[in-house]
Design an enzyme around this catalytic site. Structure first.
Site, PDB file in Angstrom:
ATOM      1  N   GLU A   1     -11.787 -25.154  14.565  1.00  0.00           N
ATOM      2  CA  GLU A   1     -12.164 -25.109  15.622  1.00  0.00           C
ATOM      3  C   GLU A   1     -13.615 -24.262  16.482  1.00  0.00           C
ATOM      4  O   GLU A   1     -13.495 -23.947  17.411  1.00  0.00           O
ATOM      5  CB  GLU A   1     -11.411 -24.953  17.378  1.00  0.00           C
ATOM      6  CG  GLU A   1      -9.843 -25.450  16.747  1.00  0.00           C
ATOM      7  CD  GLU A   1      -8.624 -24.740  17.774  1.00  0.00           C
ATOM      8  OE1 GLU A   1      -8.719 -23.663  18.584  1.00  0.00           O
ATOM      9  OE2 GLU A   1      -7.615 -25.854  18.206  1.00  0.00           O
TER      10      GLU A   1
ATOM     11  N   ARG B   1     -19.642 -22.628  19.633  1.00  0.00           N
ATOM     12  CA  ARG B   1     -20.680 -22.326  19.765  1.00  0.00           C
ATOM     13  C   ARG B   1     -21.766 -22.195  18.191  1.00  0.00           C
ATOM     14  O   ARG B   1     -22.438 -22.321  18.832  1.00  0.00           O
ATOM     15  CB  ARG B   1     -20.622 -21.141  20.172  1.00  0.00           C
ATOM     16  CG  ARG B   1     -19.929 -19.937  19.392  1.00  0.00           C
ATOM     17  CD  ARG B   1     -20.086 -18.708  19.719  1.00  0.00           C
ATOM     18  NE  ARG B   1     -18.305 -18.511  21.147  1.00  0.00           N
ATOM     19  CZ  ARG B   1     -19.202 -18.034  22.195  1.00  0.00           C
ATOM     20  NH1 ARG B   1     -19.534 -17.848  22.309  1.00  0.00           N
ATOM     21  NH2 ARG B   1     -18.339 -18.029  23.239  1.00  0.00           N
TER      22      ARG B   1
ATOM     23  N   ARG C   1     -24.120 -16.731  32.092  1.00  0.00           N
ATOM     24  CA  ARG C   1     -23.605 -15.785  31.445  1.00  0.00           C
ATOM     25  C   ARG C   1     -24.269 -14.771  31.537  1.00  0.00           C
ATOM     26  O   ARG C   1     -24.418 -13.559  31.614  1.00  0.00           O
ATOM     27  CB  ARG C   1     -22.653 -15.787  30.600  1.00  0.00           C
ATOM     28  CG  ARG C   1     -21.472 -16.336  30.762  1.00  0.00           C
ATOM     29  CD  ARG C   1     -20.900 -16.265  28.961  1.00  0.00           C
ATOM     30  NE  ARG C   1     -19.426 -17.439  29.842  1.00  0.00           N
ATOM     31  CZ  ARG C   1     -18.813 -17.408  28.566  1.00  0.00           C
ATOM     32  NH1 ARG C   1     -19.480 -18.378  27.083  1.00  0.00           N
ATOM     33  NH2 ARG C   1     -17.618 -17.477  28.049  1.00  0.00           N
TER      34      ARG C   1
ATOM     35  N   CYS D   1     -30.978 -18.026  45.755  1.00  0.00           N
ATOM     36  CA  CYS D   1     -31.158 -17.325  46.132  1.00  0.00           C
ATOM     37  C   CYS D   1     -30.647 -16.103  46.282  1.00  0.00           C
ATOM     38  O   CYS D   1     -29.732 -16.071  47.377  1.00  0.00           O
ATOM     39  CB  CYS D   1     -31.060 -17.933  47.539  1.00  0.00           C
ATOM     40  SG  CYS D   1     -32.158 -19.174  47.698  1.00  0.00           S
TER      41      CYS D   1
ATOM     42  N   TYR E   1     -23.148 -23.361  25.948  1.00  0.00           N
ATOM     43  CA  TYR E   1     -22.149 -22.967  27.045  1.00  0.00           C
ATOM     44  C   TYR E   1     -23.554 -22.585  27.724  1.00  0.00           C
ATOM     45  O   TYR E   1     -22.702 -21.590  29.282  1.00  0.00           O
ATOM     46  CB  TYR E   1     -22.128 -21.063  26.704  1.00  0.00           C
ATOM     47  CG  TYR E   1     -20.138 -21.783  26.188  1.00  0.00           C
ATOM     48  CD1 TYR E   1     -18.959 -22.107  26.112  1.00  0.00           C
ATOM     49  CD2 TYR E   1     -19.985 -21.027  24.176  1.00  0.00           C
ATOM     50  CE1 TYR E   1     -17.973 -22.039  25.276  1.00  0.00           C
ATOM     51  CE2 TYR E   1     -19.293 -21.053  23.330  1.00  0.00           C
ATOM     52  CZ  TYR E   1     -17.915 -21.737  23.835  1.00  0.00           C
ATOM     53  OH  TYR E   1     -16.244 -22.136  23.295  1.00  0.00           O
TER      54      TYR E   1
END
Ligand SMILES: *Cc1c(COP(=O)(O)O)cnc(C)c1O
Length: 462
Positions: A292, A295, A331, A367, A396
């Site tokens: 599986e 990335r 992230r 902002c 991602y």
């Protein structure tokens, strides 16, 4: 299809050509100042390398399904491309399952994981013939109930996720095999092993063991140790039952991505070799295998390309205000130590910019003060109208939008080089062709998904 360069020089050259072409062809403009770009031959090459890696260590005839973890790039054309390259799909929600189906991934090449499947999701998976990995004892009991009252004549492969509890990596949010992880049945808890062996012995339809040890930040040795632990459990179950109850092992994904350079490291081949050394029995043909990986397939083939809107300075600090911030790199913005990104700089025409490096911050459009992609980064001086490319963002990043400030999801395009012949006498030149993967979100769509149809709704209540 364009030719594929091998090695990292090829990747960098293709990237520069793509940026130049994206500016020239109006893929990125003053009005569409941020886009996601995917190097299609790069993704194909990564998929081919994955197949080769496992083929090289597996006994002939071993059944291997590489199920791409959809959450890494939930884009229907990407799933379709990978399906054409021989991959299936690992899904963890009704939405991801719908994407896989829209891409034409067959149920028999689809695997449903997720720690919170509803009875309806489980029922649908069984009816479709999608493999399911139960996450907990509680979910296994739920499957018992569904299979008792009117299971389909043939059930898809059904498994149980086991947490080998081998420990975590450097990013705790992505470490799934810690002693108290929320995922799977913990293998080393008191009495767990005996319970697991019995659970398999009592259920002829429970034929798979699933483990996913971790992702970015986990050492390969740790991942391999986790797979070894569940392999040993499979052997124990089969010995106890006196038959091949466990027929396949789903070893999860998690190959880390190198965000520091164009080098692809670690490689699928290196990981497969390490697995073969650590768990030789895994590849001797007795077990079907499912992987599986997420990335590691598209990450290095993607970039966010954004215009620099302003270049300013404050208190002696130089800041390039660009259109790529937390909305496309959530992230990196919120956990910059764990998720640093390389930034490549190009001029207004999309040509690589050189010049003496200066310390600069690369900011996004959101902002809040922390909306920074890089701080104190040494880069050629950025000016308004230039472009920045956030590299290795094919997994991602732009595919997982964060809707802060109602910023639209940017358009995503795939690209490949192709030969262009102008006239019969001219020598062919290489050009870059773009195809849409996802349209940019429109203002009307933003209003609609923000309750536009219910504008007066709240005013009815006192
Ligand atoms: C996220 C996830 C994957 C993929 O992880 P990558 O680090 O993207 O390879 C595979 N399996 C499961 C169960 C996951 O949750």
């Amino acid at each position: 299809m364009g030719h594929v360069d091998s090695g990292s020089d090829g990747a960098a050259r293709r990237r520069d050509a793509a940026v130049r072409a994206a500016v020239r062809q109006g893929i990125v403009t003053a009005d569409r100042p941020v886009v996601g770009l995917l190097d299609v031959p790069g993704i194909r090459a990564a998929a081919a390398a994955l197949h080769r890696a496992f083929a090289q260590v597996s006994a002939p005839g071993t059944d291997v399904l590489h199920a791409f973890a959809v959450k890494a790039a939930p884009l229907v054309p990407v799933l379709r491309l990978l399906a054409e390259e021989g991959l299936g799909a690992e899904v963890a929600s009704p939405g991801e399952l719908a994407l896989a189906r829209a891409a034409g991934v067959p149920p028999a090449r689809t695997v449903l994981d997720s720690p919170a499947k509803t009875p309806a999701e489980l029922r649908e998976a069984l009816a479709l013939g999608v493999a399911v990995n139960a996450d907990s004892r509680e979910e296994l009991v739920r499957l018992d109930g569904l299979l008792d009252d009117g299971a389909p004549a043939s059930v898809p492969p059904l498994g149980l996720r086991v947490n080998p509890q081998v420990g975590g990596g450097s990013i705790s949010a992505l470490s799934t095999a810690t002693p108290m992880s929320k995922f799977g049945v913990p293998l080393r808890d008191e009495g767990a092993r005996e319970w697991l062996v019995r659970a398999y012995a009592e259920r002829p339809w429970l034929t798979r063991i699933h483990a996913h040890v971790g992702s970015q930040g986990c050492p390969l040795e740790l991942m391999a140790a986790g797979i070894r632990a569940v392999y040993e459990l499979a052997e124990e179950v089969n010995e106890h039952v006196g038959a091949r109850r466990v027929r396949s092992l789903d070893i999860g994904g998690g190959l880390p991505v190198n965000f520091a350079s164009d080098e692809v490291t670690p490689t699928h081949a290196g990981y497969a070799r390490l697995l073969a050394e650590t768990v030789p029995g895994l590849f001797d043909g007795r077990y079907g295998l499912v992987t599986e990986f997420g990335r590691s397939l598209p990450a290095k083939s993607g970039m966010v390309l954004a215009r620099v809107e302003y270049a300013k300075s404050a208190g002696g600090r130089r800041i390039a205000v660009t259109h790529a911030g937390a909305q496309v790199a959530v992230r990196t913005v919120f956990a910059p130590e764990a998720w640093p990104l390389r930034v490549a700089v190009y001029d207004a025409w999309g040509r690589p910019k050189d010049g003496a490096p200066e310390s600069q911050d690369v900011a996004g459009p959101c902002c809040f003060a922390g909306d920074l992609i890089a701080t104190g980064r040494s880069l050629p001086r950025l000016e308004a109208g230039d472009h920045v490319a956030l590299l290795d963002t094919g997994a991602y990043y732009f595919s997982n939008h964060f809707a802060y400030n109602t910023l639209p999801r940017p358009g995503v395009y795939g690209y490949a080089e192709h030969q262009r012949t102008e006239g019969a006498t001219e020598t062919p030149s290489v050009d870059v062709r773009f195809v849409p993967v996802r349209p940019p979100q429109s203002l009307d769509e933003l209003v609609a998904e923000s309750g536009g149809a219910h504008a007066v709704g709240l005013t009815a209540l006192r």
